[in-house]
Each structure stands twice: as structure tokens, then as C-alpha cells.
Design a protein around this motif. Structure first.
Motif, PDB file in Angstrom:
ATOM      1  N   LEU A 183      -2.998  -5.818  -0.424  1.00 40.11           N
ATOM      2  CA  LEU A 183      -3.608  -4.586  -0.039  1.00 40.11           C
ATOM      3  C   LEU A 183      -2.952  -3.212   0.138  1.00 40.11           C
ATOM      4  O   LEU A 183      -3.300  -2.082  -0.039  1.00 40.11           O
ATOM      5  CB  LEU A 183      -4.485  -5.156   1.715  1.00 40.11           C
ATOM      6  CG  LEU A 183      -5.804  -5.749   1.205  1.00 40.11           C
ATOM      7  CD1 LEU A 183      -6.245  -5.882   2.066  1.00 40.11           C
ATOM      8  CD2 LEU A 183      -6.365  -5.645  -0.137  1.00 40.11           C
ATOM      9  N   LEU A 184      -1.532  -3.822   0.909  1.00 41.22           N
ATOM     10  CA  LEU A 184      -0.863  -2.144   1.432  1.00 41.22           C
ATOM     11  C   LEU A 184       1.238  -2.316  -0.093  1.00 41.22           C
ATOM     12  O   LEU A 184       1.430  -1.493   0.617  1.00 41.22           O
ATOM     13  CB  LEU A 184       0.297  -3.031   3.135  1.00 41.22           C
ATOM     14  CG  LEU A 184      -0.469  -3.313   3.960  1.00 41.22           C
ATOM     15  CD1 LEU A 184      -0.169  -2.890   4.767  1.00 41.22           C
ATOM     16  CD2 LEU A 184      -1.811  -1.642   3.913  1.00 41.22           C
ATOM     17  N   TYR A 185       0.211  -2.931  -1.013  1.00 39.33           N
ATOM     18  CA  TYR A 185       1.304  -2.794  -2.058  1.00 39.33           C
ATOM     19  C   TYR A 185       1.763  -1.523  -2.548  1.00 39.33           C
ATOM     20  O   TYR A 185       2.157  -0.936  -2.502  1.00 39.33           O
ATOM     21  CB  TYR A 185       0.888  -3.720  -3.034  1.00 39.33           C
ATOM     22  CG  TYR A 185       1.525  -3.768  -4.390  1.00 39.33           C
ATOM     23  CD1 TYR A 185       3.281  -4.161  -4.099  1.00 39.33           C
ATOM     24  CD2 TYR A 185       1.614  -2.893  -5.560  1.00 39.33           C
ATOM     25  CE1 TYR A 185       4.415  -4.020  -4.743  1.00 39.33           C
ATOM     26  CE2 TYR A 185       2.506  -3.004  -6.657  1.00 39.33           C
ATOM     27  CZ  TYR A 185       3.570  -3.365  -6.521  1.00 39.33           C
ATOM     28  OH  TYR A 185       4.579  -3.195  -7.301  1.00 39.33           O
ATOM     29  N   LYS A 186       0.538  -0.418  -2.818  1.00 41.51           N
ATOM     30  CA  LYS A 186       0.418   0.856  -3.154  1.00 41.51           C
ATOM     31  C   LYS A 186       1.140   1.058  -1.469  1.00 41.51           C
ATOM     32  O   LYS A 186       2.097   2.650  -2.574  1.00 41.51           O
ATOM     33  CB  LYS A 186      -1.057   1.196  -3.304  1.00 41.51           C
ATOM     34  CG  LYS A 186      -1.854   0.459  -4.508  1.00 41.51           C
ATOM     35  CD  LYS A 186      -3.149   1.697  -4.737  1.00 41.51           C
ATOM     36  CE  LYS A 186      -3.520   0.911  -6.170  1.00 41.51           C
ATOM     37  NZ  LYS A 186      -5.307   1.873  -6.013  1.00 41.51           N
ATOM     38  N   ARG A 187       1.537   1.486  -0.765  1.00 37.52           N
ATOM     39  CA  ARG A 187       1.792   1.922  -0.423  1.00 37.52           C
ATOM     40  C   ARG A 187       3.105   1.744   0.175  1.00 37.52           C
ATOM     41  O   ARG A 187       3.866   3.001   0.181  1.00 37.52           O
ATOM     42  CB  ARG A 187       1.048   2.389   1.838  1.00 37.52           C
ATOM     43  CG  ARG A 187       1.961   2.828   2.512  1.00 37.52           C
ATOM     44  CD  ARG A 187       1.065   2.406   4.418  1.00 37.52           C
ATOM     45  NE  ARG A 187      -0.490   2.565   4.271  1.00 37.52           N
ATOM     46  CZ  ARG A 187      -1.060   1.764   5.385  1.00 37.52           C
ATOM     47  NH1 ARG A 187      -0.694   1.489   5.877  1.00 37.52           N
ATOM     48  NH2 ARG A 187      -1.800   2.107   5.590  1.00 37.52           N
ATOM     49  N   ARG A 188       3.666   0.242   0.481  1.00 37.71           N
ATOM     50  CA  ARG A 188       5.051  -0.209   0.139  1.00 37.71           C
ATOM     51  C   ARG A 188       5.446  -0.385  -0.663  1.00 37.71           C
ATOM     52  O   ARG A 188       7.108  -0.023  -0.856  1.00 37.71           O
ATOM     53  CB  ARG A 188       4.715  -1.244   0.471  1.00 37.71           C
ATOM     54  CG  ARG A 188       4.342  -1.027   2.686  1.00 37.71           C
ATOM     55  CD  ARG A 188       4.566  -2.706   2.763  1.00 37.71           C
ATOM     56  NE  ARG A 188       3.788  -2.662   4.173  1.00 37.71           N
ATOM     57  CZ  ARG A 188       3.619  -3.810   5.144  1.00 37.71           C
ATOM     58  NH1 ARG A 188       4.202  -5.090   4.116  1.00 37.71           N
ATOM     59  NH2 ARG A 188       3.439  -3.752   6.342  1.00 37.71           N
ATOM     60  N   ASN A 189       4.657  -0.543  -2.019  1.00 38.65           N
ATOM     61  CA  ASN A 189       5.284  -0.500  -3.269  1.00 38.65           C
ATOM     62  C   ASN A 189       6.389  -1.342  -3.452  1.00 38.65           C
ATOM     63  O   ASN A 189       7.698  -1.478  -4.403  1.00 38.65           O
ATOM     64  CB  ASN A 189       6.524   0.625  -3.903  1.00 38.65           C
ATOM     65  CG  ASN A 189       6.585   0.683  -5.320  1.00 38.65           C
ATOM     66  OD1 ASN A 189       5.530   0.180  -5.984  1.00 38.65           O
ATOM     67  ND2 ASN A 189       7.287   1.388  -5.904  1.00 38.65           N
ATOM     68  N   ARG A 190       6.014  -2.562  -2.805  1.00 38.56           N
ATOM     69  CA  ARG A 190       6.929  -4.052  -2.991  1.00 38.56           C
ATOM     70  C   ARG A 190       6.201  -4.712  -2.027  1.00 38.56           C
ATOM     71  O   ARG A 190       5.006  -5.005  -1.268  1.00 38.56           O
ATOM     72  CB  ARG A 190       8.390  -3.989  -1.591  1.00 38.56           C
ATOM     73  CG  ARG A 190       8.260  -3.732  -0.496  1.00 38.56           C
ATOM     74  CD  ARG A 190       9.142  -3.306   0.388  1.00 38.56           C
ATOM     75  NE  ARG A 190       9.405  -3.490   1.219  1.00 38.56           N
ATOM     76  CZ  ARG A 190       8.823  -4.451   2.333  1.00 38.56           C
ATOM     77  NH1 ARG A 190       9.051  -5.453   2.430  1.00 38.56           N
ATOM     78  NH2 ARG A 190       8.643  -4.123   3.722  1.00 38.56           N
ATOM     79  N   LEU A 191       6.761  -6.088  -2.380  1.00 40.41           N
ATOM     80  CA  LEU A 191       6.434  -7.658  -2.138  1.00 40.41           C
ATOM     81  C   LEU A 191       7.497  -8.485  -1.017  1.00 40.41           C
ATOM     82  O   LEU A 191       8.131  -8.002  -1.832  1.00 40.41           O
ATOM     83  CB  LEU A 191       5.385  -8.200  -2.879  1.00 40.41           C
ATOM     84  CG  LEU A 191       3.721  -8.182  -3.652  1.00 40.41           C
ATOM     85  CD1 LEU A 191       3.904  -8.623  -4.862  1.00 40.41           C
ATOM     86  CD2 LEU A 191       3.171  -7.692  -3.075  1.00 40.41           C
ATOM     87  N   SER A 192       6.707  -9.148  -0.347  1.00 43.42           N
ATOM     88  CA  SER A 192       8.032  -9.681   0.238  1.00 43.42           C
ATOM     89  C   SER A 192       7.864 -11.281  -0.400  1.00 43.42           C
ATOM     90  O   SER A 192       7.477 -11.756  -1.345  1.00 43.42           O
ATOM     91  CB  SER A 192       6.975  -9.980   1.822  1.00 43.42           C
ATOM     92  OG  SER A 192       6.444 -10.779   1.256  1.00 43.42           O
ATOM     93  N   LEU A 193       9.162 -11.196   0.551  1.00 44.24           N
ATOM     94  CA  LEU A 193       9.140 -12.909  -0.544  1.00 44.24           C
ATOM     95  C   LEU A 193       8.794 -13.907  -0.720  1.00 44.24           C
ATOM     96  O   LEU A 193       8.603 -14.594  -1.034  1.00 44.24           O
ATOM     97  CB  LEU A 193      10.585 -13.329  -0.206  1.00 44.24           C
ATOM     98  CG  LEU A 193      12.007 -14.265  -0.484  1.00 44.24           C
ATOM     99  CD1 LEU A 193      12.307 -14.348  -2.182  1.00 44.24           C
ATOM    100  CD2 LEU A 193      13.025 -14.815  -0.050  1.00 44.24           C
ATOM    101  N   HIS A 194       7.841 -14.499   0.646  1.00 43.45           N
ATOM    102  CA  HIS A 194       6.898 -15.100   0.652  1.00 43.45           C
ATOM    103  C   HIS A 194       5.976 -15.103  -0.051  1.00 43.45           C
ATOM    104  O   HIS A 194       5.559 -15.820  -0.463  1.00 43.45           O
ATOM    105  CB  HIS A 194       6.711 -14.996   2.935  1.00 43.45           C
ATOM    106  CG  HIS A 194       5.142 -15.579   2.447  1.00 43.45           C
ATOM    107  ND1 HIS A 194       5.703 -17.351   2.949  1.00 43.45           N
ATOM    108  CD2 HIS A 194       4.153 -15.420   3.098  1.00 43.45           C
ATOM    109  CE1 HIS A 194       4.161 -17.337   3.480  1.00 43.45           C
ATOM    110  NE2 HIS A 194       3.330 -16.898   3.368  1.00 43.45           N
TER     111      HIS A 194
END
Length: 418
Positions: A183-194
Motif C-alpha cells: 500500500l505504501l509502494y507508490k510513496r516509498r518506491n521500494r519493497l522490503s526484503l521480507h
């Protein structure tokens, strides 16, 4: 145990009431009595409240009053929440807790609304609303309780219902932290390793299981008669989804092929994603050990994924989890083979299926649970509790309660492996 909790207005035996409460709180779904036939509206309401508490986690509800009253949470409670929900930072506790509760309510409400479209014409407004709410919570929390009396076996020709329940199961099994990342991908522009590892492993398992069930269950038309080609694909897809500790079934597992039963046992043992409503050893554990094995076979020193390197402690924890889980499953199986009666048409899979279903909080059964002895019920309850609380949490707490750290290390030496 109150008489008003049953349809017959008779007191439920203590061991069966305790078993049901344990199964609901540990969001498993195994039952010694039929949920639809035995329990009254009051009893069913108690069950679904326990499922909600178990699904969101004990620590979530323990801190909920602090969040609602805007009171500060003490350090000890924050540390416990951090461990129970797999937070990386202590500062995440307050904000993520609000997000967990909010997201859960939104998904369950949406699921209930979609199910109400199907249930309202059949059951009317009041009963249809309760049916929708009950099954939305049960599916999202991967609990496995139902009000049809035979799970979804009588709903084989209702692909709409099966697909909505499948979506709720997957949503609950992905985990709150994964949903937050998405849900926060657009704001952060990344995904955690998990999140990357969880999504990759879940996708491979879901697709692989679907294809394997298509091959192994070519007699699905016999098990689920009057189902067309599309309905068969939906039922096969559901066979791949529900072993992720959901416990809801559309076909009796006693009629699956041996290959299908074995595949289901493996999927139940793996389970869902950490920090979710699912049980099992978790998808990230499987993904991490697969990457570890691949790295060793290729002669690589580091285990890498998504341009990141896993720590040795992370890998050791995964290995320990799998080893202790296997020891626990084998021990419980040996005890139950001595205390329970196995029908002539079944073999060892009759007991192993039930043991792993309890340990992984999957809730599916081949028919053993309603016929368990008192010892068998206690063993299954213990497995459900350990599976929900977490092997690592229990073992670490017990073994490290009064264990001082050593101030020395012995010389290292190798032994022959393989």
C-alpha cells in the motif's frame, strides 16, 4: 459451556468446550462437534469473537485500549508487540498497530459485503448478514469455522462464493507487513526484503500447487459431481489456496488421491507468511532455506536475494524452526498412533494429516478429530497452541528463562556431512 451456547440447551462437556475455544483462539478450525449443528447463535458468536482475537493477535488487543485512549504504551509492552508482530523497529509499534486493526476491519467488511450479495437472497437480511460476517472473519483469519455444517462442500457449484473466500484467505495469509509495503509502494518506491521473499515464495507455491492438483486430482469430477469445466478449475484453485492454514474445504479430503493428500500435507506444513493470520513454518522460512541450499550448491559464501544478503542468525533461526517442527510433528504422530484408532481403509496419513493440520493451524481433517480420545484431544490442543504462539517464541522463552550467557567459546571443528 453455558446451556444457552448450544441448540439443545444442554451443557457441552468441558473437554469439548475447551477444545473449541482453543481451536477458535488459535484460529485452527478443528472441531470435535459440528459448529453449525451444535452451537446456538450465542455459541457461534463466542467462537467468531475468539477467532477475531486470535487472528489479530493477543498483543494487538492488549494494546488497543492504549491506542484508542491515546495513552502511551510502556516499554515492556512495546517490546512484546515488536516480537509478536515481527516489527523491525520499536518506533513502528504505535503506527503499525493502528494500520493492522484498520486494514483488517476494511478487508473483512469488504469481504462480508461481497458475501452478503450471495447470502441475502438465500437467508434473508438478518441471517444472511450474520452468515456473511461469520465467514468473512473466518476466511480472513484463516480459521476454518463454517456455518454450513460441511464447510463449503455443499457450495461446489457457487464459484462466486469460493473465489471471494479464496481472496480473503490469501489476504489474511499474506501478512500485515506485506500489505503495508504494498500500500505504501507508490510513496516509498521500494519493497522490503521480507515482502519480496514472501510474495515470490507465495506465488510459486500457489501456482505450483494449482498445476500439481490439476495433475493429481483428475477424478475431481467424481468427487464434486455436477461441476462444469470452470467450476472444476475454481475448485482446483481452492485446493491450492486452502492448505495455507485456512481449513475451509470444498471437497472431502478423504476422497483425494494419495498424491493430493501428500501435497496438502506439505502445503499445510509450510503455511503462510510471518506476521499474518496463517500458521506453519512460514513461506519466508522455505524461501530462505531454498536460497541457502542453492548458494551452498553453487559454492557461494553469502545467501543473496533482491540485492541483499541474509544474516547467519536469520538462516540459523530458519533451520532451527524446521528441525524442531519436524521433531514435534513426529513425536505427536507417534503418540496418536498409540492412543487413537485408525480405520482399516486408511494408513499413517490419517494421523499425520491431523497432526500437521493442528500444528500449522490449518484446521482441515480426514475425520480423526471428532473421534479423538481425551489424550488425543489434549495433544491436538497443545499442537494448536504451539503452532499459533510460535515454536521459536515458546522454545526461546523456556530455554532462556534463567540461562546466563557464556563468556567463552570452544575451538571450531568440522564433522562429515552427507
Amino acid at each position: 459451556m453455558l446451556p444457552s451456547a448450544t441448540r439443545s440447551h444442554q451443557t457441552t462437556p468441558f473437554i469439548d468446550a475447551l477444545f473449541t475455544a482453543t481451536s477458535a483462539t488459535c484460529i485452527t478450525g478443528l472441531t470435535t462437534v459440528n459448529t453449525a449443528a451444535h452451537w446456538s447463535f450465542f455459541g457461534q458468536s463466542i467462537i467468531i469473537m475468539l477467532v477475531e482475537i486470535g487472528g489479530l493477535g493477543f498483543m494487538t488487543f492488549s494494546v488497543l485500549p492504549f491506542v484508542l485512549l491515546k495513552r502511551k504504551v510502556d516499554l515492556t509492552t512495546r517490546l512484546l508487540i515488536k516480537e509478536s508482530l515481527n516489527f523491525e523497529k520499536l518506533a513502528d509499534v504505535g503506527s503499525v498497530l493502528k494500520y493492522v486493526i484498520g486494514l483488517s476491519l476494511i478487508i473483512q467488511s469488504l469481504g462480508a459485503a461481497l458475501l452478503f450479495v450471495d447470502f441475502y437472497p438465500r437467508y434473508g437480511f438478518t441471517h444472511g448478514f450474520f452468515m456473511s460476517l461469520f465467514h468473512a472473519v473466518s476466511a480472513f483469519c484463516n480459521a476454518g469455522f463454517d456455518l454450513f455444517g460441511n464447510s463449503l462442500e455443499s457450495q461446489q457449484n457457487d464459484p462466486y462464493l469460493i473465489l471471494i473466500v479464496s481472496a480473503l484467505i490469501i489476504a489474511g495469509g499474506l501478512g500485515f507487513l506485506v500489505w503495508r509495503d504494498l500500500l505504501l509502494y507508490k510513496r516509498r518506491n521500494r519493497l522490503s526484503l521480507h515482502t519480496k521473499l514472501a510474495l515470490s515464495t507465495s506465488g510459486v507455491l500457489l501456482l505450483g500447487a494449482f498445476l500439481l492438483f490439476l495433475l493429481t486430482e483428475d477424478n475431481l469430477a467424481v468427487i464434486a459431481p455436477n461441476t462444469g469445466g470452470f467450476n472444476r478449475l475454481v475448485s482446483t484453485f481452492f485446493l491450492a489456496v486452502t492448505p495455507r492454514t485456512a481449513g475451509i474445504t470444498t471437497v472431502p479430503y478423504s476422497q483425494l488421491s494419495i498424491a493430493g493428500i501428500l501435497l496438502t500435507i506439505v502445503l499445510m506444513f509450510i503455511g503462510g507468511t510471518p506476521g499474518s493470520t496463517a500458521g506453519g513454518i512460514k513461506t519466508t522460512t522455505l524461501g530462505l532455506l531454498t536460497l541457502q541450499s542453492w548458494a551452498i550448491l553453487r559454492g557461494n559464501q553469502d545467501v543473496e536475494f533482491g540485492h541483499r544478503r541474509f544474516t547467519e542468525r536469520n538462516i540459523q533461526r530458519a533451520l532451527m524452526l524446521v528441525f524442531i517442527s519436524l521433531v514435534l510433528v513426529v513425536t505427536a504422530t507417534m503418540i496418536l498412533t498409540a492412543t487413537e484408532t485408525i480405520p482399516e481403509k486408511y494408513g499413517l496419513e490419517y494421523v499425520i494429516f491431523e497432526v500437521i493440520s493442528a500444528f500449522s493451524t490449518a484446521g482441515m481433517s480426514m475425520g480423526l478429530t471428532p473421534h479423538l480420545t481425551v489424550i488425543g484431544k489434549l495433544i491436538i490442543m497443545l499442537l494448536m497452541f504451539l503452532g499459533r504462539v510460535g515454536i521459536y517464541t515458546v522454545m526461546f522463552t523456556v530455554l532462556n528463562a534463567n540461562h546466563p550467557q557464556k563468556g567463552y567459546r570452544y575451538p571450531a571443528e568440522n564433522v562429515m556431512i552427507g
